[in-house]
Enzyme design. Sequence first.
Site, mmCIF file in Angstrom:
data_model
loop_
_atom_site.group_PDB
_atom_site.id
_atom_site.type_symbol
_atom_site.label_atom_id
_atom_site.label_comp_id
_atom_site.label_asym_id
_atom_site.label_seq_id
_atom_site.Cartn_x
_atom_site.Cartn_y
_atom_site.Cartn_z
ATOM 1 C CD GLU A 73 -2.865 -1.341 0.209
ATOM 2 O OE1 GLU A 73 -2.758 -0.659 -0.821
ATOM 3 O OE2 GLU A 73 -3.753 -2.203 0.358
ATOM 4 C CD GLU A 126 -6.989 -3.668 0.369
ATOM 5 O OE1 GLU A 126 -6.694 -3.389 -0.808
ATOM 6 O OE2 GLU A 126 -6.152 -3.712 1.290
ATOM 7 C CE1 TYR A 163 -2.914 6.332 -8.217
ATOM 8 C CE2 TYR A 163 -2.515 5.578 -5.965
ATOM 9 C CZ TYR A 163 -3.158 5.434 -7.173
ATOM 10 O OH TYR A 163 -4.039 4.421 -7.365
ATOM 11 C CG HIS A 169 -0.592 0.212 -4.154
ATOM 12 N ND1 HIS A 169 -1.628 -0.560 -3.695
ATOM 13 C CD2 HIS A 169 0.229 -0.640 -4.827
ATOM 14 C CE1 HIS A 169 -1.445 -1.814 -4.075
ATOM 15 N NE2 HIS A 169 -0.324 -1.882 -4.752
ATOM 16 C CD GLU A 180 -5.331 -1.930 -3.738
ATOM 17 O OE1 GLU A 180 -5.328 -2.726 -2.792
ATOM 18 O OE2 GLU A 180 -4.735 -0.836 -3.699
#
Lengths: 326, 137
Positions: free
Chosen positions: A104, A165, A111, A107, A199
């Site tokens: 996570e 999720e 971005y 992730h 996910e």
Amino acid sequence: MNIAHPSQRAALKAVNWNRIQDDKDLEVWNRLTSNFWLPEKVPLSNDIASWATLRPAERQLTIRVFTGLTLLDTIQSAVGAPALMPDAETPHEEAVLANIAFMEAVHARSYSSIFSTLCLTAEVDEAFRWSEENPHLQQKARLILDEYQATSDPLRRKVASVFLESFLFYSGFYLPMWWSSRARLTNTADLIRLIIRDEAVHGYYIGYKYQKAVERLPEEKRKELKDFAFALLFDLYEIEALYAAELYDEVGLTEDVKAFLHYNANKALMNLGYEALFPATATNVNPAILASLSPGADENHDFFSGSGSSYVIGKAVATEDEDWEF
Amino acid sequence: MEGLVYFSSATGNTRRFVERLGERRARPALRILGGPLSATAPFVLICPSYGDGEGRGSVPKPVIRFLNDPANRALLRGVIGAGNRNFGHLFAHAGGVVAEKCGVPLLYRFELAGTGTDIDRVDKGLEEFWTRLRERA
Ligand SMILES: Cc1cc2nc3c(=O)[nH]c(=O)nc-3n(C[C@H](O)[C@H](O)[C@H](O)COP(=O)(O)O)c2cc1C
Ligand SMILES: [Fe+2]
Ligand SMILES: [Fe+2]
């Protein structure tokens, strides 16, 4: 590992991967570790030219959507996955959750890689401010965090986690899939697809542990949890609908996004072992979005959907597996 | 009436799909559990995907063991693949692998435990499929 009562001097146990209590722990660990990736693997800079073709409002929408996704990943990394650890039933489950918590963070970090490659600092700063001030985004994050609190029921925590999720991300994931279906930001979409795949395993695994625990409960408690799950989904859905409208009305995509939300809400419920809630009429996801989710997967038209004219035999697939004897 | 054979792991998605489908069908479906299992009539296989990132190992081991038996293979007529579109181009990959390896058609694919639409399509599709095979025989 339970360290709540050190005074009792229970032996501290080291995790032994050669003694597995639950095969799913190993199966999921193997899949997650083999899925490992970093944003550097994706050539995001190939999207610079494409980014320049977006209108200013489209750019703002994209950056905002990505800050919203960043917030959810941040929560899941810092609070969600760690909050599930004390509830783990096996030491291997704790290890899987540690992997989830770390991914996570990857992730959330990716971005920022997209931003630094494509956007101006001022635009990005504005979007992060927006994410802190947007009532719908903050509200959905709060609802989930409330369930993660230590006082909450361990199974309610799992329900909230599966909804994050498998449901809450999708108002955001829609946009890069949409861009990709129009041949825009295709490298960014490749990166998002890696996140979407992760996910799926996260929602699957947490949902599995939930189902397993629920099976052992008396009927009454089971019903109570199911009611809780559907009620939470409704609450989250209401917020999501407003969030989607606020973001997508301007580009005229809100209804399309909502169909995608319904479709994913059904999948989130299935991960918890429940039946789908939204009927077929509400889950007519734009085929371009489905194709964008699983590119190339529809080349072998299957027969029952009526998309093919004859029975087709699968083709061009890897079958290297030593267990096959023919 | 012809048969249905399926595999489903502890998450039970495929099992839930087959159970709902079963409410409409006369004959119970056969579940592959890992031990020896022999099909006794022509059947369609429903199989979820469990691969790695490259698609290796997508077909669950118990399904491979079941299909390694030539007698079972001889009765296999078609495959339905289960999975999740989140796995991208590997969506329901196991269905395609079995179809190719055994030379039978990939009849349908669905996600997780399937929707009402999936149940309707598979129910109707199987009916037509078996009718067609009988006419051809
Ligand atoms: C480790 C792992 C790997 C998976 N790989 C794939 C895959 O390659 N393609 C796919 O479509 N689904 C994949 N899935 C999703 C499962 O096929 C899907 O959840 C299915 O409904 C499981 O069926 P079952 O609950 O009956 O075992 C994977 C799931 C897990 C946990
Ligand atoms: Fe994530
Ligand atoms: Fe996740």
